[in-house]
Design an enzyme around this catalytic site. Structure first.
Site, PDB file in Angstrom:
ATOM      1  N   ASP A   1       1.261  -4.944  12.483  1.00 10.71           N
ATOM      2  CA  ASP A   1      -0.017  -5.231  13.142  1.00 10.71           C
ATOM      3  C   ASP A   1      -1.058  -5.711  12.136  1.00 10.71           C
ATOM      4  OD1 ASP A   1       1.521  -2.849  14.123  1.00 10.71           O
ATOM      5  OD2 ASP A   1       0.236  -3.071  15.876  1.00 10.71           O
ATOM      6  N   PHE A   2      -0.985  -5.177  10.910  1.00 10.25           N
ATOM      7  CA  PHE A   2      -2.023  -5.446   9.923  1.00 10.25           C
ATOM      8  C   PHE A   2      -1.751  -6.695   9.092  1.00 10.25           C
ATOM      9  CE2 PHE A   2      -2.168  -0.630  10.210  1.00 10.25           C
ATOM     10  CZ  PHE A   2      -3.074  -0.670  11.258  1.00 10.25           C
TER      11      PHE A   2
ATOM     12  N   GLU B   1       0.829  -1.199   0.000  1.00  8.13           N
ATOM     13  CA  GLU B   1       0.000   0.000   0.000  1.00  8.13           C
ATOM     14  C   GLU B   1       0.874   1.264   0.000  1.00  8.13           C
ATOM     15  OE1 GLU B   1      -2.186  -0.753   3.547  1.00  8.13           O
ATOM     16  OE2 GLU B   1      -2.906  -2.685   2.806  1.00  8.13           O
TER      17      GLU B   1
ATOM     18  N   PRO C   1      -5.043  -9.626   8.834  1.00  5.79           N
ATOM     19  CA  PRO C   1      -6.000 -10.020   7.792  1.00  5.79           C
ATOM     20  C   PRO C   1      -5.463 -11.077   6.830  1.00  5.79           C
ATOM     21  CG  PRO C   1      -5.987  -7.637   8.049  1.00  5.79           C
ATOM     22  CD  PRO C   1      -4.828  -8.170   8.840  1.00  5.79           C
TER      23      PRO C   1
ATOM     24  N   GLU D   1      -4.591  -6.610   2.968  1.00  3.62           N
ATOM     25  CA  GLU D   1      -3.414  -7.437   3.226  1.00  3.62           C
ATOM     26  C   GLU D   1      -3.624  -8.879   2.781  1.00  3.62           C
ATOM     27  OE1 GLU D   1      -3.038  -3.767   5.402  1.00  3.62           O
ATOM     28  OE2 GLU D   1      -4.667  -5.230   5.346  1.00  3.62           O
TER      29      GLU D   1
ATOM     30  N   GLN E   1       2.175  -1.927   5.898  1.00  6.95           N
ATOM     31  CA  GLN E   1       2.449  -0.584   6.416  1.00  6.95           C
ATOM     32  C   GLN E   1       2.821  -0.642   7.888  1.00  6.95           C
ATOM     33  OE1 GLN E   1      -0.559   2.360   5.559  1.00  6.95           O
ATOM     34  NE2 GLN E   1       0.344   2.759   3.565  1.00  6.95           N
ATOM     35  N   PHE E   2       2.160  -1.513   8.628  1.00  7.17           N
ATOM     36  CA  PHE E   2       2.536  -1.850   9.999  1.00  7.17           C
ATOM     37  C   PHE E   2       2.328  -3.351  10.144  1.00  7.17           C
ATOM     38  CE2 PHE E   2       1.507   2.595  10.210  1.00  7.17           C
ATOM     39  CZ  PHE E   2       2.426   3.124  11.121  1.00  7.17           C
TER      40      PHE E   2
ATOM     41  N   HIS F   1      -0.637   0.168  16.229  1.00 12.00           N
ATOM     42  CA  HIS F   1       0.533   0.333  15.354  1.00 12.00           C
ATOM     43  C   HIS F   1       1.839   0.046  16.100  1.00 12.00           C
ATOM     44  CE1 HIS F   1      -2.659   2.864  13.602  1.00 12.00           C
ATOM     45  NE2 HIS F   1      -2.100   2.611  12.432  1.00 12.00           N
TER      46      HIS F   1
END
Length: 324
Positions: free
Chosen positions: A83-84, A27, A87, A58, A80-81, A125
């Site tokens: 954490d994501f 992204e 998904p 993701e 991007q982080f 994040h």
């Protein structure tokens, strides 16, 4: 001097230059250069067919990467982080990790992105997600603590024939700087720990940003207590260099396991179990573990500092062990 962030960019650029099958997707990684500007300049250099801006999905990013890997390409997915990455959990755990065992063809892809706390980014994040994946055979996990390793381990990850999760600690992005040699290749093999600091009285096993917390604590213990602490930087969590951990523990007779993720169910529990199974008779003191509190990462700076292991916490727990 090269920063930790720049070393990651260099690794991506060099691998893309060397191998036309390597490409990057994520992204805002194209014209925007990524959330942390790691991919800045790569679009102009390699074009939109190899630096691919994706939708905010993701699961789609990793799913497409698995398909590309099966066609012989070498995708690098940017989260991007970290954490994501959640998904994409299903496609990672239930397909990418197992496809070599099922079909004989691995999914050679890298999923990289910023992890960790200490930058006041709040609970969504700042997570360290390594323990989510530690129980999944077929996945490799890498957590560099130095500029040189950020480059060398990423290059090795890109060349690896199986899926690699590459955890870049965002606290280190612009804080760490190192002179990297010009000319020649920096390539660090996966599965090999390094001794960050030699010592004889206590072993601290850690990884990522906590290597530097441990190093600062070790200097305090040396100057104030005359104790010499050995620091083992794991570098790679899967595959794990168990012999490096056991050898150092047998050498010093004391072990402190340190990590930034929450304590309960954290990666440190496996390290402690390994030491008990392989070095129990060499221990002169109980093994201790220091980790974050079992709460989401707070946004407020004073609360985040309490949440995370600090140098003073390492020193205090080490002194307890050294008193035996």
């Amino acid at each position: 001097m090269t920063t930790y962030l720049e070393a990651i960019r260099e690794a991506i650029r060099e691998e893309m230059e060397a191998d036309p099958d390597v490409f990057i997707m994520g992204e805002d990684i194209g014209a925007y250069g990524g959330a942390f500007r790691i991919t800045e300049g790569l679009l102009a250099e390699f074009g939109p067919h190899r630096v691919i801006d994706t939708p905010i999905s993701e699961a789609a990013i990793v799913g497409a990467a698995v398909g590309a890997a099966h066609l012989g390409l070498k995708p690098i997915c940017e989260m991007q982080f970290m954490d994501f990455v959640s998904p994409a959990f299903n496609v990672l755990v239930n397909f990418a990790a197992k496809v070599r065992y099922r079909t004989g063809v691995g999914a050679g892809l890298v999923i990289r992105g910023p992890c960790g706390a200490g930058v006041r980014a709040g609970p969504f994040h700042s997570q360290n997600v390594e323990s989510y994946f530690a129980n999944v055979p077929g996945l490799k996990m890498v957590a560099p603590a130095t500029v040189r390793d950020a480059k060398g381990l990423l290059k090795a990850s890109i060349r690896d024939p199986d899926p690699v999760l590459f955890f870049e600690h965002k606290y280190l992005y612009r804080r760490l700087k190192e002179e990297l040699p010009q000319g020649g290749e920096i390539l660090t093999p996966l599965g090999k720990a390094r001794t960050h600091r030699e010592g004889s009285d206590l072993t601290i096993v850690t990884y990522g940003a906590m290597v530097h917390t441990a190093a600062e604590a070790a200097e305090r213990l040396a100057s104030e207590d005359g104790a010499e602490v050995e620091i083992v930087d794991l570098r790679t969590l899967r595959p794990l260099d168990s012999e490096a951990i056991l050898d150092s523990t047998r050498k010093t007779g004391r072990l402190l396991v340190l990590h930034e993720a929450p304590r309960f169910g954290g990666f440190g529990g496996e390290l402690m179990a390994m030491a008990c199974e392989g070095a129990f008779e060499w221990l002169d003191a109980p093994i201790r573990r220091l980790a974050a509190l079992d709460t989401p990462v707070p946004y407020a700076a004073p609360l985040e500092d309490v949440h995370l292991p600090q140098v003073a916490d390492v020193v205090s727990l080490a002194r307890e062990q050294l008193s035996y």
